[in-house]
Design an enzyme around this catalytic site. Structure first.
Site, mmCIF file in Angstrom:
data_model
loop_
_atom_site.group_PDB
_atom_site.id
_atom_site.type_symbol
_atom_site.label_atom_id
_atom_site.label_comp_id
_atom_site.label_asym_id
_atom_site.label_seq_id
_atom_site.Cartn_x
_atom_site.Cartn_y
_atom_site.Cartn_z
ATOM 1 N N GLU A 309 38.320 49.409 36.568
ATOM 2 C CA GLU A 309 38.851 48.323 37.395
ATOM 3 C C GLU A 309 40.224 47.854 36.915
ATOM 4 O OE1 GLU A 309 35.640 45.395 37.380
ATOM 5 O OE2 GLU A 309 34.737 46.382 39.118
ATOM 6 N N ASP A 383 26.135 47.800 40.266
ATOM 7 C CA ASP A 383 26.702 46.595 39.653
ATOM 8 C C ASP A 383 25.790 45.373 39.752
ATOM 9 O OD1 ASP A 383 28.434 44.948 38.412
ATOM 10 O OD2 ASP A 383 29.864 44.796 40.043
ATOM 11 N N GLU A 411 25.942 36.560 39.285
ATOM 12 C CA GLU A 411 27.046 36.930 40.180
ATOM 13 C C GLU A 411 26.536 37.336 41.565
ATOM 14 O OE1 GLU A 411 29.480 40.091 38.624
ATOM 15 O OE2 GLU A 411 30.592 40.332 40.484
HETATM 16 O O1 GCW Z 1 30.874 43.442 38.868
HETATM 17 C C1 GCW Z 1 32.100 43.445 38.357
HETATM 18 C C2 GCW Z 1 32.526 42.021 38.405
HETATM 19 C C3 GCW Z 1 33.786 41.832 37.616
HETATM 20 C C4 GCW Z 1 33.506 42.318 36.193
HETATM 21 C C5 GCW Z 1 33.090 43.780 36.238
HETATM 22 C C6 GCW Z 1 32.721 44.339 34.877
HETATM 23 C C7 GCW Z 1 34.441 41.551 34.137
HETATM 24 O O2 GCW Z 1 32.705 41.652 39.745
HETATM 25 O O3 GCW Z 1 34.122 40.480 37.642
HETATM 26 O O4 GCW Z 1 34.636 42.153 35.375
HETATM 27 O O5 GCW Z 1 31.963 43.899 37.047
HETATM 28 O O6 GCW Z 1 31.558 44.337 34.571
HETATM 29 O O7 GCW Z 1 33.601 44.760 34.146
#
Ligand code: GCW
Length: 723
Positions: A309, A383, A411
């Protein structure tokens, strides 16, 4: 005048009680309330009538202080510490300090303990029964003391107690996604606890209470900073502050870790590159490690999110994860530090099913990491969804220590507004059988290191803690912090046990309260799956902030950030085909599971649309069509939240007004949002299914357009822009 005085008095009493009730929330599961039962009270008073507890070391002092605060609260009288072991009724001391005669009585128990374990036992000594808490180490004594207090809070019968317990996992670690500006990524409980501005001089009482709470459930490490890392935390100005926190936490057996931004050598070291094979870069990290250890001799190490990311990583220099992780591992090794390297990777340049990418990328590295590297893998391959099958790397990585990463912060599970008891989710994953070494190769055995005999075992939880008065936003979210700690200590505990312990230490020992509320907690996870992502649906959350439904979202820059990528609804049906006719993600599982998941008839229905794209009239086990089944699940989720509301209503007599009201208000929001999820998702999917809602499913009271038009620019958990 007199009346006026009475009003003032009542008002003062009222505000004082409101205040103190809020402070009750702050105490978490360490309330140490007065014991009500006279018999229990008497038996505990006898048990602690004279306590022998020599301390003299920071960890032991902390244990002793805990006891000295808790006992008078619970028993209503001061505790008597004695220097005379022979006359004491409760002896708390390290095994090597005990007289031979006492050692003999617990030798076998102690031999079976590991370094953090403890024994709590009634023994006959000097012609009377006494209670003994012992361990090989100081930290074992601290854990034993907390356990004793925990048992007392639950009014357990301690006459004749015989308990020996050791943690099954080495590294039990919280991951804070806290930024240096005190915002918390995916944080729903206020701002970060770490007040960098006032550190190192100002030690907030919260740091101490945070450490006490963690130690009470056996959490022994913490990563202070976000995996989306800022290199500044590695500069002297911040390291001095980290050192101050580490000093507080050390006394509770908690090691501090930091996130290391891979490009730090460039950003704060003035180097031109961060290439892990470059000698100067290697030297920079070695020196950085030396600098950190000079301040924090028991520093835990680095947690790294690399090439994920948008975070920098070794691939920026044509190197791979092994090169990057081993370079840092070499720097930390002389000081005993670890590198925890995350496997949360997926690339916008790769159109392979996102669920497959981490496995594809990491499996070839198995056995190639240095011995102080742990690879940290999220529980599922996408995720932190309300439900996912276990990540196929569990069991597949055979020669690499693999850490479980759970998300305690909600989340994708209703933020800190929805009551969801997460140990149910955690345990579902831990109990899953990977079949990688034959039947019985559960994820729990992979994670505790017993399946492959790994050198390090670890479980991480992305923290749900912030500076809210009650720490976690929702009072019941405290149970998820508690539950994570308990499962990291022992991944074989049941959700029932954990819920019961938490309820009894947090609210009440009254069975009439515990039974229904425990039931409410235990069903809450299935409820959220039902009203958000039933039958294997996943990632249909609104953009960015992930607050509320957004199954229609299709305009994000990366295809795999769009909900439409995951549900693939069209006129023919719905779901992601991950079988051998689709992305073939099923082949990443052991042959037994691969076969099972390739066939919709043998796929557990909870994962149906995770693995299959099926027609709307596909027949479910219940006999319903898929469309009807989806709709009925959404309705069921809403009904379950209605039941949760009613259950709480019935619990009113057992609660203070404040305790009752705060959860009641939250449950009402949860109900409103469950309906929102049901209505928005069903209206949207109906545009493809073109079928009516089955009987028993409430008609939405708004149009799809209204749901689609909702915008939440200030939803919490996203980093604010200060400019
Ligand atoms: O699911 C995603 C989240 C991000 C997070 C990422 C991760 C810290 O939306 O906010 O970043 O995972 O786990 O690295």
């Amino acid at each position: 005048m007199k009346q006026f005085k009475i009003v003032i008095l009542l008002f003062t009493l009222y505000t004082a009680s409101v205040k103190s009730q809020h402070l009750e929330d702050y105490k978490l599961w360490l309330k140490y309330g007065r014991i009500e039962s006279k018999t229990v009270l008497q038996s505990y008073a006898d048990l602690v009538s004279q306590v022998y507890f020599p301390a003299g070391n920071e960890v032991l002092e902390n244990a002793k202080n805990e006891l000295a605060t808790a006992l008078p609260n619970m028993l209503g009288k001061p505790v008597e510490f004695s220097k005379n072991l022979a006359e004491s009724t409760l002896i708390i001391d390290r095994y090597d300090q005990l007289p031979n005669a006492l050692q003999k009585l617990i030798k076998e128990d102690v031999d079976n303990l590991n370094d953090e374990g403890y024994v709590i036992k009634t023994v006959a000594y000097n012609d009377k029964n006494i209670s003994l808490v012992s361990a090989k180490t100081n930290i074992g004594i601290l854990y034993g003391t907390f356990r004793l207090l925990n048992l007392m809070q639950m009014n357990e019968d301690l006459a004749g107690v015989s308990l020996a317990d050791s943690p099954k996992i080495d590294l039990r670690i919280l991951n804070h996604w806290d930024n240096l500006d005190r915002s918390v990524e995916r944080g729903y409980a206020g701002f970060s606890l770490w007040n960098w501005q006032k550190l190192p001089e100002y030690i907030d009482q919260r740091y101490i209470d945070y450490a006490r709470a963690n130690a009470s459930v056996g959490i022994n490490a913490t990563v202070l900073t976000n995996v989306n890392a800022n290199a500044l935390v590695l500069t002297p100005m911040y390291l001095e502050k980290v050192e101050a926190l580490a000093k507080v936490f050390r006394g509770y057996g908690i090691k501090v870790y930091l996130t290391a931004r891979f490009s730090a050598p460039i950003e704060i070291g003035n180097l031109k590159t961060a290439d892990p094979l470059n000698e100067e870069v290697q030297k920079w990290w070695s020196n950085k490690a030396k600098e950190i250890y000079a301040r924090i001799p028991d520093f835990g190490g680095f947690l790294v999110k690399a090439n994920s990311e948008g975070q920098p990583g070794p691939q920026n220099y044509g190197r791979n994860h092994v090169d990057g992780a081993n370079m840092m591992a070499t720097a930390l090794k002389p000081f005993g530090g670890n590198v925890i390297w995350r496997a949360f990777v997926y690339s916008e340049h790769d159109d392979t099913d996102r669920a497959k990418q981490a496995y594809d990328e990491f499996l070839p590295y198995d056995g190639k990491f240095k011995d102080n590297v742990v690879v940290q893998v999220k529980n599922g391959a996408i995720d932190f969804q309300p439900r996912e099958p276990f990540h196929p790397l569990f069991g597949a990585l055979k020669e690499t220590p693999i850490a479980m990463e759970f998300q305690i912060t909600q989340e994708y599970l209703g933020f800190s507004t929805h009551l969801v008891f997460l140990p149910k989710l955690f345990i579902e994953v831990l109990e899953a059988d990977t079949y990688q070494k034959g039947p019985g190769s559960t994820v729990a055995k992979v994670v505790d290191g017993s399946l492959y005999n790994n050198a390090i075992s670890a479980m991480a939880g992305v923290s749900n803690i912030g500076n809210d008065l009650n720490w976690t936003g929702h009072p019941f979210a405290q149970a998820n912090w508690y539950g994570f700690g308990r499962l990291a200590w022992n991944p074989y505990l049941s959700a029932d046990e954990i819920a019961e312990e938490w309820l009894r230490t947090t609210y009440s020992n009254d069975k009439k309260f515990i039974e229904p509320i425990k039931e409410m907690m235990l069903t809450s996870r299935e409820a959220v799956v039902n009203y958000m992502n039933p039958l294997g649906l996943h990632h249909i959350f609104d953009t960015g902030h992930h607050y509320g439904p957004g199954p229609w979202v299709d305009n994000l820059s990366r295809p795999d950030w769009n909900p439409v990528y995951y549900h693939k609804a069209d006129e023919n049906g719905i779901g992601f085909d991950r079988t051998d006719t689709g992305s073939n993600a099923t082949e990443q599982y052991a042959p037994f599971l691969e076969k099972k998941f390739n066939d919709p008839a043998t796929t557990p229905e909870m994962f149906l649309l995770w693995f299959h794209h099926l027609p709307w009239d596909y027949k479910l086990k219940s006999g319903n069509s898929l469309w009807d089944g989806i709709a009925l699940k959404y309705q069921k989720g809403v009904d379950q939240v209605s039941t949760m509301n009613a259950t709480w209503e019935n619990a009113k007599p057992f609660l203070t007004a404040h305790e009752y009201e705060e959860v009641k208000m939250l449950l009402q929001i949860q109900l409103k949002e469950a309906k929102w999820w049901r209505n928005a998702c069903l209206l949207y999917f109906q545009t493809f299914s073109k079928r009516p809602l089955p009987k028993g499913v409430e008609q939405p009271n708004k149009s799809l357009e209204e749901y689609r038009s909702l915008k939440f620019p200030f939803a919490p958990g996203i980093r604010p822009q200060w400019n």
